[in-house]
Motif scaffolding. Structure first.
Motif, PDB file in Angstrom:
ATOM      1  N   UNK A  52       0.812  -1.212   0.000  1.00  0.00           N
ATOM      2  CA  UNK A  52       0.000   0.000   0.000  1.00  0.00           C
ATOM      3  C   UNK A  52       0.841   1.255   0.000  1.00  0.00           C
ATOM      4  N   UNK A  53       1.855   1.288   0.859  1.00  0.00           N
ATOM      5  CA  UNK A  53       2.708   2.479   0.950  1.00  0.00           C
ATOM      6  C   UNK A  53       3.522   2.625  -0.330  1.00  0.00           C
ATOM      7  N   UNK A  54       4.034   1.500  -0.812  1.00  0.00           N
ATOM      8  CA  UNK A  54       4.810   1.529  -2.055  1.00  0.00           C
ATOM      9  C   UNK A  54       3.980   2.130  -3.197  1.00  0.00           C
ATOM     10  N   UNK A  55       2.717   1.734  -3.277  1.00  0.00           N
ATOM     11  CA  UNK A  55       1.856   2.257  -4.338  1.00  0.00           C
ATOM     12  C   UNK A  55       1.606   3.744  -4.150  1.00  0.00           C
ATOM     13  N   UNK A  56       1.433   4.150  -2.888  1.00  0.00           N
ATOM     14  CA  UNK A  56       1.199   5.570  -2.613  1.00  0.00           C
ATOM     15  C   UNK A  56       2.389   6.424  -3.045  1.00  0.00           C
ATOM     16  N   UNK A  57       3.580   5.848  -2.995  1.00  0.00           N
ATOM     17  CA  UNK A  57       4.771   6.562  -3.463  1.00  0.00           C
ATOM     18  C   UNK A  57       4.868   6.478  -4.987  1.00  0.00           C
ATOM     19  N   UNK A  58       4.621   5.284  -5.529  1.00  0.00           N
ATOM     20  CA  UNK A  58       4.812   5.058  -6.962  1.00  0.00           C
ATOM     21  C   UNK A  58       3.834   5.845  -7.830  1.00  0.00           C
ATOM     22  N   UNK A  59       2.665   6.139  -7.278  1.00  0.00           N
ATOM     23  CA  UNK A  59       1.679   6.877  -8.071  1.00  0.00           C
ATOM     24  C   UNK A  59       2.183   8.292  -8.371  1.00  0.00           C
ATOM     25  N   UNK A  60       3.192   8.715  -7.642  1.00  0.00           N
ATOM     26  CA  UNK A  60       3.695  10.086  -7.801  1.00  0.00           C
ATOM     27  C   UNK A  60       4.857  10.198  -8.780  1.00  0.00           C
ATOM     28  N   UNK A  61       5.264   9.081  -9.374  1.00  0.00           N
ATOM     29  CA  UNK A  61       6.372   9.127 -10.335  1.00  0.00           C
ATOM     30  C   UNK A  61       6.026  10.103 -11.461  1.00  0.00           C
TER      31      UNK A  61
ATOM     32  N   UNK B 175      -6.217   5.608   3.635  1.00  0.00           N
ATOM     33  CA  UNK B 175      -7.175   5.495   4.737  1.00  0.00           C
ATOM     34  C   UNK B 175      -6.695   4.397   5.663  1.00  0.00           C
ATOM     35  N   UNK B 176      -6.294   4.786   6.845  1.00  0.00           N
ATOM     36  CA  UNK B 176      -5.654   3.865   7.777  1.00  0.00           C
ATOM     37  C   UNK B 176      -6.629   3.513   8.883  1.00  0.00           C
ATOM     38  N   UNK B 177      -7.077   2.269   8.924  1.00  0.00           N
ATOM     39  CA  UNK B 177      -8.013   1.883   9.985  1.00  0.00           C
ATOM     40  C   UNK B 177      -7.310   1.100  11.081  1.00  0.00           C
ATOM     41  N   UNK B 178      -6.128   0.576  10.805  1.00  0.00           N
ATOM     42  CA  UNK B 178      -5.473  -0.297  11.767  1.00  0.00           C
ATOM     43  C   UNK B 178      -4.400   0.416  12.580  1.00  0.00           C
ATOM     44  N   UNK B 179      -4.030   1.597  12.149  1.00  0.00           N
ATOM     45  CA  UNK B 179      -2.916   2.275  12.815  1.00  0.00           C
ATOM     46  C   UNK B 179      -1.579   1.736  12.365  1.00  0.00           C
ATOM     47  N   UNK B 180      -1.562   1.134  11.192  1.00  0.00           N
ATOM     48  CA  UNK B 180      -0.314   0.536  10.739  1.00  0.00           C
ATOM     49  C   UNK B 180       0.460   1.434   9.787  1.00  0.00           C
ATOM     50  N   UNK B 181      -0.046   2.650   9.562  1.00  0.00           N
ATOM     51  CA  UNK B 181       0.677   3.578   8.687  1.00  0.00           C
ATOM     52  C   UNK B 181       1.813   4.187   9.505  1.00  0.00           C
ATOM     53  N   UNK B 182       2.997   3.646   9.332  1.00  0.00           N
ATOM     54  CA  UNK B 182       4.141   4.112  10.111  1.00  0.00           C
ATOM     55  C   UNK B 182       4.995   4.992   9.213  1.00  0.00           C
ATOM     56  N   UNK B 183       5.098   6.256   9.627  1.00  0.00           N
ATOM     57  CA  UNK B 183       5.637   7.250   8.710  1.00  0.00           C
ATOM     58  C   UNK B 183       7.111   7.005   8.419  1.00  0.00           C
ATOM     59  N   UNK B 184       7.824   6.418   9.362  1.00  0.00           N
ATOM     60  CA  UNK B 184       9.239   6.101   9.120  1.00  0.00           C
ATOM     61  C   UNK B 184       9.403   5.199   7.910  1.00  0.00           C
ATOM     62  N   UNK B 185       8.477   4.247   7.821  1.00  0.00           N
ATOM     63  CA  UNK B 185       8.540   3.298   6.713  1.00  0.00           C
ATOM     64  C   UNK B 185       8.283   4.019   5.400  1.00  0.00           C
ATOM     65  N   UNK B 186       7.369   4.989   5.438  1.00  0.00           N
ATOM     66  CA  UNK B 186       7.079   5.758   4.233  1.00  0.00           C
ATOM     67  C   UNK B 186       8.321   6.522   3.799  1.00  0.00           C
ATOM     68  N   UNK B 187       9.008   7.102   4.789  1.00  0.00           N
ATOM     69  CA  UNK B 187      10.218   7.863   4.467  1.00  0.00           C
ATOM     70  C   UNK B 187      11.235   6.950   3.798  1.00  0.00           C
ATOM     71  N   UNK B 188      11.428   5.756   4.364  1.00  0.00           N
ATOM     72  CA  UNK B 188      12.385   4.804   3.791  1.00  0.00           C
ATOM     73  C   UNK B 188      12.023   4.453   2.351  1.00  0.00           C
TER      74      UNK B 188
END
Lengths: 315, 310
Positions: free
Chosen positions: A128-137, A151-164
Motif C-alpha cells: 500500500x505504501x509503495x503504491x502511494x509513493x509510486x503513483x507520484x512518479x 485510509x488507515x483503519x489499523x494504525x499501521x501507517x508508520x511514517x518512518x517506513x514511508x520515508x524509507x
C-alpha cells in the motif's frame, strides 16, 4: 438540481397543478415518466412539461458524455472500442516488482478496484505504501504524477517506513535518469522532474485519514467525493484495511454485509468518476471444515465480491 | 452529538427524518440511500445532501499529510529494549504507539524482554526511553495525605504465573548501577511499575476496560505489558469454541488499540507459539510456528509489529 419549478417557462396553470401534486423542484420531476405524472392532464401535455424541465437542466451533462463518445447518439452509452482506448489512456501504477506488475498487466489498474489479502505480517501495508509513493512518479518517467489518499483503519501507517520507501524510490529514479539511453532534451526534462520528486514532496502528497470505527469509515466515504473535487490530482485511494473495523463487536451480520457493499459501491463510484485506482487490503480468516475435523485453511475475511482483481499474498 | 436537529440541512428534511423516526446519525448512515428514500419519502437529491451533512457532522479525524506526520514525530521515535543487538534489528526499539507482539517458545526470554522494557521506558527520550526531560514528573497525593514522587511508569499485567519480582529486582539493581547519573536518586525504578494479575478472561476484560483506563488517565503510564495474552484463552476455550474465542480476542485487540491511540503509549503483548504438525509426507514434521498462520492465537491481525524470539 434544486431549482424551483416556478423558474421554468411553464404556464401558471401547469405550475399550480404541479405544486398541488407536490412537485416543487426540478429534481422531483427527474425520474418521473409522463404516465406517472397524473395531474388530470393530457398525456401529451405532461410529456411537454417534463421535456421543458429536462431540456433546460440536462444539456451540460449530455454534452460532456458526447465528447468522449463521438459517434454515438444515445447519451451515456459507449462502445467497447472507446472504453478500451479510454482505459489504455488511464495507465496503471507500477509496483516496482516485475512479477507483480506482469501479473496485474502492467501494474495496479486505474479506474478499478484491486484487493490484496494475506496473512498478517505478509507485506500488505508495504504494498500500500509503495503504491502511494509510486503513483507520484513524474510523467517524464512514464508515471502518473498523481497524489494518494491513504485510509488507515489499523494504525499501521508508520511514517518512518514511508520515508524509507520514498527515499528508495527517489534513489531508484535518479539511477534510471542517469543510466537510460535517451537524448539530451529528454534527459534534461527528467532531471528537471527529479527536482520535484524528493522525499518531502512525496510525503506532502500522501493524504492520510485515520479511522477509528466503521462509522467514521462510512462517513469518510460520503465526504471523499468533495475532497476529490479539491484535490483533482489524486490517482490512488488505499484502504488499509477494509475488514478491521467490521470484524470486532459486530453482531448484525446482515447489516455488516450491507454496509460493506455500500462502501464498496461508493469506492467504485469514485474510481470511475475520478479515474483513480482503489486498493483495498483485506485480512484472512480461518475456515474450519466440520467434515474433516482439524483441517483448516485460510480464506479472505469478509468476502468482497466487488473488486476487479484480487491478489492473495502468500509466503 | 447524536441529534439530527442540529444538522445543517433544510428544515423539511429534518421534519421528514422525525416522521420516519430516524433520530441518531448512526442509524441514518447505516441505511442505504435507496432505503432512506423509501422511509423518509425524500427525493434522491435530498437524501444525498442529508448523507453528506451527517458525514460532515460526525466527529471525524482531520486529514493529515504524511509530511506533517513525519515532522510531528520527534526524533526519538522508538522505545529501546536495552540491548544493542535487538535495537539494531528493530531500528532502535519498539514503536511508540500501537501493539507490539513478542512471540517465542517457552524460556526463550519473552518475559526478560518485557521486564527490560519496564525499566528502559523510564529513561529520558535521548536514552531510548519515553520519559520527559525532567524527573520526577508527577506528585500524586496519597490517601493519608503523604505526597510521593512518581516517575514515568509501566503497567505489567501478568496472566501466566506470579510476577517474577525477584528477576525484576536483579534487573533493577543492575539498571540503577548503570544509570545513576540519569535517574534521580530518590526514585526507585521498580516503584513505577504497576503489577496486576488476571486469573481468567473476565478478569482481564475487567482490567482493560475499567481499571486500566483509570490508571492511564493519570498520564504517568508510558507502557502497558500483557504477559501473556494467549495463556488465558488457551485454557478457557475448547476446540469447538474457536470462533467464540476469536471474537473475544478481536474485541480485546480493538480495545487495546483504542487505549494505545488515546494515550499515545505502546502496548506489548506476549504470545506463545503452537506446534503445527504437517503430515503431507510420510514423515511427520514438527514445526514451531510463528507469524505464519498464528502464533498461539490469531492475535496478530491486530498487531502492528511482531517480534519473534527464537
Amino acid at each position: 438540481m434544486q431549482r424551483e419549478l416556478s423558474t421554468f417557462p411553464l404556464s401558471p396553470n401547469y405550475l399550480q397543478k404541479l405544486s398541488i401534486a407536490g412537485y416543487n423542484t426540478a429534481e422531483d420531476l427527474k425520474d418521473v415518466s409522463p404516465i406517472e405524472l397524473n395531474l388530470s392532464l393530457e398525456r401529451e401535455e405532461a410529456l411537454r412539461i417534463i421535456q421543458t424541465v429536462r431540456s433546460t437542466t440536462e444539456p451540460q451533462q449530455s454534452s460532456k458524455t458526447n465528447q468522449i463518445t463521438s459517434s454515438n447518439n444515445v447519451p451515456g452509452s459507449k462502445n467497447a472500442y472507446d472504453i478500451l482506448l479510454q482505459e489504455q489512456s488511464y495507465g496503471s501504477i507500477v509496483t516496482f516488482c516485475e512479477q507483480l506488475d506482469d501479473m496485474l498487466g502492467g501494474g495496479v489498474p486505474v479506474g478499478k478496484i484491486t484487493e490484496f489479502c494475506g496473512a498478517p505480517g505478509i507485506g500488505k501495508t508495504q504494498i500500500g505504501i509503495q503504491l502511494a509513493v509510486d503513483v507520484q512518479i513524474p510523467d517524464e518517467f512514464g508515471g502518473l504524477n498523481g497524489e494518494a489518499i491513504y485510509i488507515d483503519t489499523e494504525g499501521s501507517f508508520i511514517v518512518e517506513r514511508v520515508v524509507d520507501i520514498a527515499a528508495a524510490a527517489v534513489k531508484h529514479m535518479e539511477h534510471v535518469a542517469h543510466s537510460s539511453e535517451i537524448d539530451e532534451t529528454e534527459r534534461s526534462l527528467q532531471t528537471e522532474a527529479m527536482r520535484n520528486f524528493q522525499v518531502e514532496n512525496i510525503l506532502s502528497k500522501i493524504y492520510v485519514f485515520r479511522c477509528h470505527d466503521y462509522m467514521q469509515l462510512i462517513a469518510l466515504s460520503h465526504v471523499l467525493p468533495d475532497f476529490l473535487l479539491e484535490h483533482s490530482k489524486v490517482k490512488l485511494i488505499v484502504v488499509d484495511s477494509i475488514a478491521f473495523q467490521f470484524r470486532h463487536d459486530f453482531d448484525d451480520l446482515a447489516l455488516r454485509t450491507r454496509l460493506l457493499n455500500g462502501l464498496a459501491q461508493s469506492f467504485i463510484k469514485m474510481a470511475c468518476e475520478n479515474q483513480l485506482a482503489v486498493v483495498l487490503m483485506n485480512q484472512m480468516t480461518t475456515r474450519v471444515k466440520t467434515s474433516q475435523l482439524g483441517q483448516s485453511h485460510l480464506i479472505p475475511a469478509l468476502g468482497l465480491q466487488t473488486c476487479t482483481s484480487r491478489l492473495h499474498v502468500k509466503k | 452529538m447524536n441529534s439530527v436537529e442540529r444538522l445543517d440541512v433544510h428544515p423539511r428534511i429534518i421534519t421528514a427524518l422525525k416522521k420516519a423516526r430516524l433520530t441518531s446519525q448512526a442509524s441514518i448512515l447505516c441505511m442505504s440511500a435507496a432505503d432512506l428514500q423509501r422511509t423518509t419519502k425524500l427525493s434522491h437529491f435530498d437524501v444525498s445532501i442529508l448523507l453528506k451533512a451527517v458525514s460532515y457532522a460526525l466527529p471525524s479525524p482531520a486529514m493529515k499529510t504524511a509530511l506533517s506526520l513525519h515532522l510531528g514525530s520527534s526524533k526519538g521515535q522508538r522505545l529501546s529494549l536495552g540491548c544493542q543487538i535487538l535495537d539494531g534489528c528493530l531500528h532502535g526499539g519498539i514503536l511508540k504507539q500501537g501493539i507490539t507482539e513478542v512471540a517465542g517458545e517457552s524460556s526463550s526470554g519473552k518475559t526478560q524482554i518485557c521486564l527490560q522494557l519496564c525499566l528502559t521506558v523510564q529513561l529520558p527520550e535521548e536514552k531510548g526511553g519515553l520519559g520527559g526531560a525532567g524527573h520526577p514528573v508527577a506528585i500524586i497525593p496519597q490517601v493519608e495525605g503523604v505526597m510521593i514522587c512518581v516517575g514515568w511508569g509501566a503497567v505489567y499485567i501478568s496472566t501466566e504465573d506470579v510476577f517474577p519480582s525477584k528477576r525484576l529486582h536483579q534487573l533493577t539493581q543492575y539498571f540503577v548501577k548503570n544509570q545513576t547519573n540519569l535517574l534521580n536518586s530518590s526514585i526507585n525504578p521498580s516503584d513505577n511499575i504497576f503489577i496486576e494479575h488476571a486469573a481468567d478472561v473476565d478478569d482481564l476484560r475487567n482490567i482493560i476496560t475499567h481499571r486500566l483506563p483509570v490508571l492511564l488517565n493519570r498520564g504517568t503510564i508510558k507502557l502497558v505489558i500483557i504477559d501473556s495474552i494467549a495463556a488465558l484463552f488457551r485454557v478457557e476455550y475448547s476446540f469447538s469454541e474457536t470462533s467464540k474465542r476469536a471474537k473475544v480476542l478481536r474485541s480485546f485487540g480493538a480495545q487495546l488499540h483504542k487505549l494505545s491511540h488515546q494515550h499515545r503509549i505502546p502496548f506489548v503483548c506476549v504470545n506463545q507459539v503452537s506446534d503445527v504438525i504437517q503430515s503431507e509426507t510420510k514423515r511427520v514434521k514438527w514445526k514451531s510456528q510463528s507469524c505464519y498462520s498464528c502464533p498461539g492465537l490469531g492475535m496478530v491481525q491486530y498487531v502492528d509489529y511482531a517480534i519473534d524470539v527464537t
